[in-house]
Design a protein around this motif. Structure first.
Motif, PDB file in Angstrom:
ATOM      1  N   SER A  36      -4.925   9.981  13.260  1.00 31.76           N
ATOM      2  CA  SER A  36      -3.757  10.297  12.426  1.00 31.76           C
ATOM      3  C   SER A  36      -3.504   9.195  11.397  1.00 31.76           C
ATOM      4  N   GLU A  37      -3.710   7.951  11.819  1.00 28.87           N
ATOM      5  CA  GLU A  37      -3.523   6.825  10.891  1.00 28.87           C
ATOM      6  C   GLU A  37      -4.564   6.868   9.775  1.00 28.87           C
ATOM      7  N   ALA A  38      -5.793   7.260  10.122  1.00 26.56           N
ATOM      8  CA  ALA A  38      -6.847   7.367   9.106  1.00 26.56           C
ATOM      9  C   ALA A  38      -6.518   8.470   8.112  1.00 26.56           C
ATOM     10  N   VAL A  39      -6.006   9.606   8.601  1.00 21.50           N
ATOM     11  CA  VAL A  39      -5.619  10.704   7.718  1.00 21.50           C
ATOM     12  C   VAL A  39      -4.507  10.247   6.777  1.00 21.50           C
TER      13      VAL A  39
ATOM     14  N   ALA B  66      -8.894  -2.390  -5.294  1.00 21.56           N
ATOM     15  CA  ALA B  66      -8.021  -2.660  -4.156  1.00 21.56           C
ATOM     16  C   ALA B  66      -7.270  -1.419  -3.700  1.00 21.56           C
ATOM     17  N   GLU B  67      -7.189  -0.406  -4.547  1.00 23.50           N
ATOM     18  CA  GLU B  67      -6.454   0.809  -4.191  1.00 23.50           C
ATOM     19  C   GLU B  67      -7.333   1.850  -3.507  1.00 23.50           C
ATOM     20  N   ASP B  68      -8.602   1.520  -3.318  1.00 25.07           N
ATOM     21  CA  ASP B  68      -9.532   2.470  -2.705  1.00 25.07           C
ATOM     22  C   ASP B  68      -9.537   2.340  -1.182  1.00 25.07           C
ATOM     23  N   VAL B  69      -9.986   3.419  -0.551  1.00 26.91           N
ATOM     24  CA  VAL B  69     -10.235   3.423   0.891  1.00 26.91           C
ATOM     25  C   VAL B  69     -11.733   3.595   1.099  1.00 26.91           C
ATOM     26  N   VAL B  70     -12.322   2.719   1.899  1.00 28.67           N
ATOM     27  CA  VAL B  70     -13.756   2.786   2.177  1.00 28.67           C
ATOM     28  C   VAL B  70     -13.969   3.328   3.592  1.00 28.67           C
ATOM     29  N   ILE B  71     -14.780   4.377   3.692  1.00 28.78           N
ATOM     30  CA  ILE B  71     -15.200   4.888   5.001  1.00 28.78           C
ATOM     31  C   ILE B  71     -16.636   4.416   5.215  1.00 28.78           C
ATOM     32  N   ALA B  72     -16.814   3.519   6.198  1.00 27.63           N
ATOM     33  CA  ALA B  72     -18.131   2.955   6.478  1.00 27.63           C
ATOM     34  C   ALA B  72     -18.686   3.554   7.760  1.00 27.63           C
ATOM     35  N   LEU B  73     -19.899   4.127   7.672  1.00 29.43           N
ATOM     36  CA  LEU B  73     -20.513   4.762   8.833  1.00 29.43           C
ATOM     37  C   LEU B  73     -21.713   3.956   9.318  1.00 29.43           C
TER      38      LEU B  73
ATOM     39  N   ALA C 167      -9.459  -3.683  -0.367  1.00 28.50           N
ATOM     40  CA  ALA C 167      -9.656  -2.261  -0.055  1.00 28.50           C
ATOM     41  C   ALA C 167      -9.465  -2.035   1.441  1.00 28.50           C
ATOM     42  N   SER C 168      -8.956  -0.872   1.799  1.00 26.89           N
ATOM     43  CA  SER C 168      -8.790  -0.517   3.209  1.00 26.89           C
ATOM     44  C   SER C 168     -10.109   0.034   3.744  1.00 26.89           C
ATOM     45  N   ILE C 169     -10.386  -0.260   5.020  1.00 27.33           N
ATOM     46  CA  ILE C 169     -11.676   0.133   5.596  1.00 27.33           C
ATOM     47  C   ILE C 169     -11.463   0.977   6.850  1.00 27.33           C
ATOM     48  N   ILE C 170     -12.067   2.159   6.845  1.00 26.78           N
ATOM     49  CA  ILE C 170     -12.132   3.009   8.034  1.00 26.78           C
ATOM     50  C   ILE C 170     -13.562   2.957   8.531  1.00 26.78           C
ATOM     51  N   GLY C 171     -13.765   2.494   9.743  1.00 23.92           N
ATOM     52  CA  GLY C 171     -15.103   2.424  10.308  1.00 23.92           C
ATOM     53  C   GLY C 171     -15.355   3.589  11.245  1.00 23.92           C
ATOM     54  N   ILE C 172     -16.497   4.220  11.124  1.00 26.98           N
ATOM     55  CA  ILE C 172     -16.905   5.280  12.052  1.00 26.98           C
ATOM     56  C   ILE C 172     -18.196   4.824  12.715  1.00 26.98           C
ATOM     57  N   THR C 173     -18.123   4.522  13.994  1.00 26.84           N
ATOM     58  CA  THR C 173     -19.291   4.025  14.717  1.00 26.84           C
ATOM     59  C   THR C 173     -19.393   4.686  16.083  1.00 26.84           C
ATOM     60  N   GLY C 174     -20.545   4.489  16.708  1.00 24.66           N
ATOM     61  CA  GLY C 174     -20.738   4.964  18.061  1.00 24.66           C
ATOM     62  C   GLY C 174     -20.581   3.858  19.082  1.00 24.66           C
ATOM     63  N   ASN C 175     -20.090   2.691  18.618  1.00 22.69           N
ATOM     64  CA  ASN C 175     -19.977   1.521  19.494  1.00 22.69           C
ATOM     65  C   ASN C 175     -18.629   0.843  19.247  1.00 22.69           C
TER      66      ASN C 175
ATOM     67  N   LEU D 194     -18.666  -3.764  13.154  1.00 21.65           N
ATOM     68  CA  LEU D 194     -17.961  -2.911  12.197  1.00 21.65           C
ATOM     69  C   LEU D 194     -16.664  -2.373  12.799  1.00 21.65           C
ATOM     70  N   ALA D 195     -16.701  -1.995  14.061  1.00 20.39           N
ATOM     71  CA  ALA D 195     -15.503  -1.483  14.722  1.00 20.39           C
ATOM     72  C   ALA D 195     -14.396  -2.532  14.713  1.00 20.39           C
ATOM     73  N   LYS D 196     -14.764  -3.782  14.943  1.00 18.21           N
ATOM     74  CA  LYS D 196     -13.780  -4.872  14.983  1.00 18.21           C
ATOM     75  C   LYS D 196     -13.283  -5.240  13.591  1.00 18.21           C
ATOM     76  N   ALA D 197     -14.141  -5.108  12.593  1.00 20.88           N
ATOM     77  CA  ALA D 197     -13.763  -5.530  11.235  1.00 20.88           C
ATOM     78  C   ALA D 197     -12.945  -4.478  10.493  1.00 20.88           C
ATOM     79  N   ALA D 198     -13.064  -3.225  10.883  1.00 17.40           N
ATOM     80  CA  ALA D 198     -12.385  -2.144  10.164  1.00 17.40           C
ATOM     81  C   ALA D 198     -10.879  -2.190  10.402  1.00 17.40           C
ATOM     82  N   ASP D 199     -10.130  -1.741   9.408  1.00 15.97           N
ATOM     83  CA  ASP D 199      -8.682  -1.622   9.582  1.00 15.97           C
ATOM     84  C   ASP D 199      -8.360  -0.532  10.591  1.00 15.97           C
ATOM     85  N   ILE D 200      -9.145   0.538  10.559  1.00 13.21           N
ATOM     86  CA  ILE D 200      -9.017   1.628  11.528  1.00 13.21           C
ATOM     87  C   ILE D 200     -10.420   1.989  11.994  1.00 13.21           C
ATOM     88  N   HIS D 201     -10.615   2.039  13.304  1.00 17.02           N
ATOM     89  CA  HIS D 201     -11.922   2.417  13.825  1.00 17.02           C
ATOM     90  C   HIS D 201     -11.827   3.779  14.485  1.00 17.02           C
TER      91      HIS D 201
END
Length: 338
Positions: A48-51, A105-112, A133-141, A146-153
């Motif tokens: 929900s926070e990522a949305v 700085a106004e962008d959101v980055v989704i890193a997979l 920039a805000s970072i949403i990380g999508i990982t399997g770990n 990346l999970a730790k560095a992202a603003d939202i994992h």
């Protein structure tokens, strides 16, 4: 001379055993389905926070990933862009060589990254953070860098890849893609994004034509609209039909509102009844209460009316019921609405 032992043996392709192949295919699909179901069960407040983060983004959503994750990222960016969220894919290797300049700085980055440890992705995280920039990380770990560095994992963890060898990214890419779809479509829903909005992003395809083209864009107007007054003879109506070439003519009253229609089919039926064309009045042979459509309706609605009523032409009216145009199925075919 190359020794025979140095020549790599080639294998003849095996013919598929139908029973075995179908069983494996079903197993693969069921496994991937179960992984998506598991993803749905573990979604939490972070989704929900990522949305919300994407919804409130004042810039663009930039999606990045290496290898198979990159292919999935490209699809996620495309889905976001076509559903109302400005987005593009950025290759992480190219990002380190200048493409980071596309991000603000106004962008959101989704890193997979399935492992969460892809070197190319991790290399761009520090400069993205410095940029703001805000970072949403999508990982399997969940414990990855990346999970730790992202603003939202968001976890795209899978228990097993569908690949029989357990090597090729299969379940993991399916889950990541499904998670990206869920993000894009939840944002779409909160934006009150409509089918017409979607069509504006697809003007060149059949979907755009079906959802954007209106009757007023295709109808014959002005002097091209065949019409005769209610006092006209059948002969006058035939002359009007011949001049306008639409295969029909409207019959209008003194207020220029359609009260009837006469078509080529009606003419054939009149001949079959040995009707005197020279003496008959149009009121005697026309169809009363003709089918009409409003000029602001979608052209696809005209197709539906014609198909339901098994007719080839329609009279077009405005909000007050005045005759303003006419069209037939050929007009719709030429516009590729059908």
């Amino acid at each position: 001379m190359v020794q025979s032992s140095q020549v790599k043996a080639t294998r003849e392709p095996q013919l598929a055993d139908q029973t075995q192949t179908l069983a494996l295919a079903k197993e693969i699909l069921q496994l991937e389905s179960s992984e998506i179901d598991a993803l749905a069960q573990r979604l939490d407040h972070r989704f929900s926070e990522a949305v919300s983060l994407i919804l409130q983004c004042k810039g663009r959503v930039v999606v990045s990933g290496m290898g198979k994750s990159g292919h999935i990222g490209g699809k996620i960016a495309s889905t976001l862009a076509s559903t109302g969220t400005p987005a593009f894919f950025m290759h992480p290797a190219e990002a380190s060589h200048g493409d980071l300049g596309m991000i603000t700085a106004e962008d959101v980055v989704i890193a997979l990254s399935n492992s969460g440890e892809s070197d190319e992705i991790l290399a761009i995280i520090p400069p993205l953070k410095r940029l703001g920039a805000s970072i949403i990380g999508i990982t399997g770990n969940d414990a990855s860098s990346l999970a730790k560095a992202a603003d939202i994992h968001l976890s795209a963890h899978v228990s097993k890849e569908a690949c029989p060898l357990g090597l090729a990214p299969t379940s993991s890419t399916t889950v990541a893609l499904a998670l990206g779809d869920a993000l894009a479509l939840c944002v779409l829903d909160l934006r009150d994004f409509t089918a017409e909005d979607f069509a504006r992003s697809h003007p060149g395809g059949s979907l755009g034509r079906r959802l954007l083209v209106r009757v007023s864009d295709l109808m014959r107007t002005g002097d091209d609209v065949p019409h005769v007054p209610e006092q006209a003879s059948l002969a006058e109506a035939l002359l009007e039909m011949s001049r306008k070439g639409l295969g029909l003519t409207a019959v209008i009253d003194a207020d220029k509102k359609p009260i009837g229609i006469f078509t080529d089919g009606d003419l054939r039926r009149a001949f079959a009844q040995n009707l005197n064309v020279m003496t008959a009045k149009i009121l005697d042979v026309m169809h009363s209460n003709p089918s009409t459509i409003h000029q602001d309706q979608l052209a696809i609605a005209a197709v539906e009316v014609m198909e339901q009523r098994k007719i080839n032409g329609l009279l077009v009216v405005d909000g007050d019921g005045y005759l303003v145009g006419a069209l037939n199925m050929h007009d719709l075919l030429l516009a590729k609405v059908v």
